[in-house]
Design a protein around this motif. Sequence first.
Motif, short mmCIF file in Angstrom:
data_model
loop_
_atom_site.label_atom_id
_atom_site.label_comp_id
_atom_site.label_asym_id
_atom_site.label_seq_id
_atom_site.Cartn_x
_atom_site.Cartn_y
_atom_site.Cartn_z
N LYS A 1 0.85 -1.20 0.00
CA LYS A 1 0.00 0.00 0.00
C LYS A 1 0.88 1.24 0.00
O LYS A 1 1.96 1.26 0.58
N VAL B 1 -2.53 0.35 -4.47
CA VAL B 1 -2.32 -1.01 -3.99
C VAL B 1 -1.46 -1.73 -5.02
O VAL B 1 -1.60 -1.51 -6.22
N SER C 1 -8.91 3.49 -4.93
CA SER C 1 -7.49 3.17 -5.02
C SER C 1 -7.14 2.79 -6.45
O SER C 1 -7.97 2.32 -7.21
#
Length: 70
Positions: free
Chosen positions: A29, A42, A63
């Motif tokens: 991350k 990610v 993300s």
Amino acid sequence: GPLSNTLNRRGHELIDQQLTLTTPVINGKGEISAGDTIWRVVSSAANLPAGTTVKVVAVEGTSLRIETAS
């Protein structure tokens, strides 16, 4: 809400773009800046140092999924 729709669309515009990590990815991350937005990222690679060139391969919620650019 409308914000997540906007972010989603902006995220999809980044797919296949190459970006440079400004902060390291730790435990898969991290975050990256694209334009004026800081995105959570990610990665399947657990740890990547800052300065690594990465490619956006998908958008997962808010993300970006990244891989190292070859």
